[in-house]
Design a protein around this motif. Structure first.
Motif, mmCIF file in Angstrom:
data_model
loop_
_atom_site.group_PDB
_atom_site.id
_atom_site.type_symbol
_atom_site.label_atom_id
_atom_site.label_comp_id
_atom_site.label_asym_id
_atom_site.label_seq_id
_atom_site.Cartn_x
_atom_site.Cartn_y
_atom_site.Cartn_z
ATOM 1 N N LEU A 187 -1.881 1.794 -3.039
ATOM 2 C CA LEU A 187 -3.310 2.038 -2.969
ATOM 3 C C LEU A 187 -3.798 2.187 -4.387
ATOM 4 N N GLU A 188 -5.017 1.738 -4.598
ATOM 5 C CA GLU A 188 -5.532 1.842 -5.959
ATOM 6 C C GLU A 188 -7.020 2.131 -5.887
ATOM 7 N N THR A 189 -7.471 3.003 -6.750
ATOM 8 C CA THR A 189 -8.908 3.238 -6.868
ATOM 9 C C THR A 189 -9.275 3.153 -8.327
ATOM 10 N N THR A 211 -9.214 -1.197 6.114
ATOM 11 C CA THR A 211 -9.922 0.047 6.413
ATOM 12 C C THR A 211 -9.640 0.331 7.876
ATOM 13 N N SER A 222 -13.658 0.611 -4.746
ATOM 14 C CA SER A 222 -12.605 0.759 -3.737
ATOM 15 C C SER A 222 -12.591 -0.466 -2.826
ATOM 16 N N THR A 226 -3.379 5.153 -8.859
ATOM 17 C CA THR A 226 -2.630 4.431 -7.826
ATOM 18 C C THR A 226 -1.690 5.378 -7.097
ATOM 19 N N THR A 239 -8.799 6.240 5.213
ATOM 20 C CA THR A 239 -9.603 6.465 4.005
ATOM 21 C C THR A 239 -9.600 7.937 3.604
ATOM 22 N N LEU A 260 -16.477 8.962 -0.158
ATOM 23 C CA LEU A 260 -15.806 8.673 -1.428
ATOM 24 C C LEU A 260 -16.719 9.030 -2.604
ATOM 25 N N ASP A 304 -6.970 -2.438 -1.206
ATOM 26 C CA ASP A 304 -6.591 -1.165 -0.588
ATOM 27 C C ASP A 304 -6.038 -1.357 0.801
ATOM 28 N N ARG A 321 -5.869 9.146 2.465
ATOM 29 C CA ARG A 321 -5.198 8.411 1.392
ATOM 30 C C ARG A 321 -6.134 7.977 0.262
ATOM 31 N N THR A 322 -7.310 7.436 0.584
ATOM 32 C CA THR A 322 -8.183 6.954 -0.480
ATOM 33 C C THR A 322 -8.999 8.078 -1.118
ATOM 34 N N LYS A 328 -11.818 -0.339 0.150
ATOM 35 C CA LYS A 328 -12.214 0.084 1.501
ATOM 36 C C LYS A 328 -13.620 -0.443 1.783
#
Lengths: 687, 157
Positions: free
Chosen positions: A37-39, A97, A53, A22, A102, A66, A94, A105-106, A55
């Protein structure tokens, strides 16, 4: 980039391990999303890695990027990575988009989660082999030591082993520096391309559910019109038809689109409307100025004293610029399928903001958010035009009434008319040159369209750059790079006027005012490839060359172009474009090239032709026959230069490459005709 | 309602339908062939392109009755036994896809173009594909894919 407050954690999750990374979002980045943000990265017992994600993929290449980011850090082939995106039951929120977010940050978050997984594998393998983890390395997804092999599948199958490391997740996981990338930085065709070229992929408008109906919604005949009365009885008598009225919402759902259309026609014939007076596109720019909200504090970026600078200037120039509304017109109009089951709502739709659409659906139907699931399949284009969920709400209303799944697909005319528009802009600029022919004062006001790329990138002692909101006659919202296109058009066209007043070459004049090394680099790269200096000297009847540059979203762009203006008809043709673009370390050069070329060609539309026309609350050109978007015929000789800066953080690239083409064309038209351009679309007067 | 017999991708399909329905809607809603896309409903964008007796047709303004007795090829009918058609392969190899919504129509229009002009000039490609819109405006990549497909087909033939 700030790494403050980033954290990773590990959980056991059905047949495998889940690593969650995060990072906090600033207020500005948050949009409709959550506070961080979290993945999530899942390591399956089959050794496959799943990146989850929030996104979404809409053609911009996020899915592939990604997956590459995960494969890079995990040291696995791309085929071992699976992506799950935009599913509110499975993926974290997230936010939207949007905003070229993306990549900066992602993607870093996915890299951190993946690097954490890799470190975990190393640590667990070290323990397994009784070896120092620091001396081991991951290759092709496995650690090899003394003839033994330990991979992600082994890690996922021994949760107790991994659990031992749960508390000891490395606090400062090191991601692979760009210079050492093996997978990132190499051209990669989009991973889902096979499904796209075979027609197998199901876009939102292709989703089919058992017993599904097709819904058509009654639309007002004009903006501002309200429904007075309507009679559903004829439609209700038609076989298989569900006719719905819920306040202002009226529509028919039927087993085929054809039947729904026929039923709706009977309803439409009975509808009585109250219309309201609406401004027309003829009076748009006066209207925006008259309705400027000057009493509200404008967004402004000031340096020095613009009054003083103008007062002391040797030469003063002034101009105003007009940018009409345009429509995104993605090839897939808004579409959604909704299905209710036991009080739970599931919706498939094309939106860049699944979390916000879920919230909107929950509020509309008065149910808890966890009873709504929004799934976003890769959809047919957005360009900033699908942040909302109109079709989702409509489909859900129909489905609730019909007791069956319902698909709503907007027609092209509906998409043109009822989707939101890119805001129109009126931009006024006044500037002064000092005795040395340098810009000493710059006063810039954007009415209505927005503050993106509002400030000048040039070195000017006294500036005022303002955005003043107005009362938009049409529903307006985001479009690829927001107001940066309008602001950069006006600024760069006017910069050429100043260069002329200063008797300087446009390239030389810009460089003389630019400290930003990255902008200087793209300008020089484009000018050199184009042959600016030589071609500028060459005078050929009806032919003109122009250049422009700009910066936004931490990337820089410069464009040179050549146009031909027919002396008798005034017809304008774009012959050649050279554009240089730099967005830090390039993640996927193949996708970046497509994005840059696509931006240039999409930008050609509003530069040359696109303009929403309206009168008495009705669009008068809501079809492709009359609102002409770019076609193959418009393709010039097109040369894109990508500058790769492995020493810089990667910035998003789906937006900024659109901002320099319009002013470059405007300046080339002046070069060809001797007449300045002050409005989009650019119409060359006869030379 | 009428029973209409259609030849789609080499198979005969029988449909009970209003004969004036657009072929596009029958393909998508009755036959489950969703690879053919709605883009404008007016024959202005090419998203719904299919081949009718080998010639490109916009299925949104073609009635299902008009398609009866003719050989219809949709995007689902191009690949043979898991092997992509050379045009599909060229789009894939060239990465000539962004959102991909226009892709089925583009691919079928290209198949038709290459039947008429096996070695098309750039001007012939532009003229042949100009009615197919791509809002991602990936025209440069698509041009490259068509050239690649022509080269591949030429070698084969």
């Amino acid at each position: 980039m700030s790494t403050v407050n980033r954290r990773e954690f590990l959980e056991m999750a059905g047949a495998g391990l889940l690593i969650v990374a995060t990072a906090p979002l600033s207020d500005a980045q948050r949009g409709g999303g959550s506070g961080s943000l979290e993945t999530r990265l899942h390591i399956g017992e089959d050794g496959f890695i799943t990146v989850l994600s929030g996104k979404v993929e809409e053609g911009q290449g996020a899915l592939t990027e990604l997956a590459m980011a995960a494969a890079e850090e995990l040291r696995v082939p791309l085929a071992r990575v699976r992506m799950v995106m935009g599913d509110t039951d499975q993926t974290p929120n997230d936010g939207s988009t949007a905003g070229s977010g993306t990549t900066p940050r992602t993607a870093p978050l996915v890299r951190r989660a993946a690097a954490t997984a890799r470190d975990l594998l190393l640590a667990a393998a070290g323990r397994q082999f009784g070896a120092d983890a620091g001396r081991l390395e991951v290759r092709d997804g496995a650690v090899q030591h003394a003839g033994k092999k330990y991979g992600y599948a082994d890690l996922a199958r021994s949760p107790e082993l991994a659990a031992a490391y749960k508390e000891a997740l490395p606090a400062n996981t090191v991601v692979t520096p760009a210079k050492d990338w093996q997978r990132l930085g190499k051209p990669q065709v989009r991973l889902d391309i096979r499904e796209l070229v075979t027609g197998a992929h199901r876009f939102p408008s292709d989703i089919v559910r058992p017993g599904m109906l097709y819904g058509r919604v009654l639309r007002a005949p004009s903006y501002g019109a309200t429904l007075d009365s309507v009679d559903l009885s004829a439609a209700q008598k038609m076989s298989g038809v569900t006719a719905v009225r819920d306040g202002g919402f009226v529509g028919c759902a039927a087993p085929t689109t054809f039947a729904a259309r026929k039923a709706l026609a009977t309803v439409s014939a009975t509808a009585k409307w109250k219309t309201a007076e609406q401004p027309s596109s003829d009076e748009l720019f006066g209207y925006l100025k008259q309705h400027a909200k000057l009493q509200e504090r404008p967004q402004a970026q000031d340096r020095g004293s613009v009054q003083k600078g103008l007062a002391e200037a040797r030469t003063r120039l002034k101009a105003s610029y007009q940018v009409p509304y345009v429509q995104h017109a993605p090839m897939e109009p808004r579409a959604a399928v909704a299905e209710w089951q036991n009080g739970r709502l599931t919706v498939w739709t094309g939106t860049s903001n699944p979390a916000s659409v879920r919230q909107q659906l929950a509020e509309t139907f008065g149910i808890a958010q966890d009873r709504v699931r929004v799934l976003v399949p890769h959809f047919g284009g957005g360009f900033g035009g699908k942040h909302t969920g109109e079709a989702a709400t409509e489909a859900a209303r129909f489905a609730k009434e019909a007791g069956r799944p319902v698909s709503v697909q907007w027609t092209r005319v509906e998409e043109f008319t009822w989707a939101y528009f890119r805001p129109a802009a009126l931009i006024e600029i006044e500037a002064g040159l000092d005795a040395g022919n340098a810009i000493s004062a710059w006063d810039f006001t954007n009415y209505n369209s927005g503050a993106a790329a509002l400030d000048t990138p040039y070195r000017i002692a006294n500036t005022r750059a303002r955005f003043v909101a107005s009362d938009s006659p049409l529903r307006q919202s985001s479009y690829r790079v927001l107001a940066a296109t309008a602001n950069n058009f006006a600024r760069e066209a006017f910069t050429d006027e100043l260069a002329e007043a200063a008797d300087k070459d446009p390239l030389e004049f810009r460089l003389a005012h630019l400290d930003n090394e990255r902008m200087r680099n793209v300008l020089n790269a484009a000018a050199q490839r184009f042959g600016w200096v030589e071609r500028r000297k060459k005078r050929r009847p009806g032919i003109g060359v122009g250049l422009a540059c700009g910066t936004e979203k931490n990337s820089v762009v410069a464009t040179c172009c050549e146009v031909e203006v027919n002396r008798t008809s005034g017809a304008l043709r774009l012959l050649e474009v050279v554009q240089a673009f730099e967005c830090g370390a390039i993640l996927n050069p193949a996708n970046l090239r497509s994005q840059v070329e696509g931006c240039i060609m999409m930008g050609v539309g509003p530069a040359l032709r696109e303009e929403i026309l309206f009168k008495d609350g009705k669009l008068t050109n809501a079809r492709f026959a009359t609102y002409q978007v770019p076609q193959f015929h418009d393709l010039p000789k097109l040369d894109v230069i990508l500058l790769d800066r492995k020493d810089l953080e990667s910035a998003g690239a789906g937006e900024t490459p659109i901002i320099a083409i319009t002013p470059a064309i405007a300046n080339a038209v002046f070069d060809a005709t001797g007449k300045r351009v002050h409005s989009m679309p650019i119409r060359a007067s006869r030379g | 309602m009428a029973t209409i017999r259609l030849s789609v991708n080499g198979k005969t399909r029988s449909v009970d339908t209003e004969p004036e329905r657009p072929l596009l809607e029958v393909l998508r809603e009755d036959l489950g062939l969703t690879g053919t896309k709605y883009g404008c409903g007016e024959g202005q964008c090419g998203s719904c392109t299919v081949l009718l007796d080998g010639k490109p047709a916009v299925s949104c303004v073609t009635t299902v009755r008009a398609a009866e007795g003719r050989k219809i090829v949709t995007i689902e009918g191009l690949a043979e036994g898991g092997t992509l058609h050379p045009v599909q392969q060229a789009f894939l190899d060239e990465g000539a896809v962004q959102c991909g919504y226009c892709t089925p129509g583009m691919v079928l229009q290209t198949v038709a173009l290459l039947q008429n002009h096996p070695k098309p000039t750039d001007a012939q490609i532009v003229d042949g594909l100009n009615g197919n819109l791509c809002r991602c405006a990936d025209y440069q990549r698509i041009m490259a894919a068509v050239r690649r497909a022509a080269a591949a087909t030429g070698k084969k033939g």
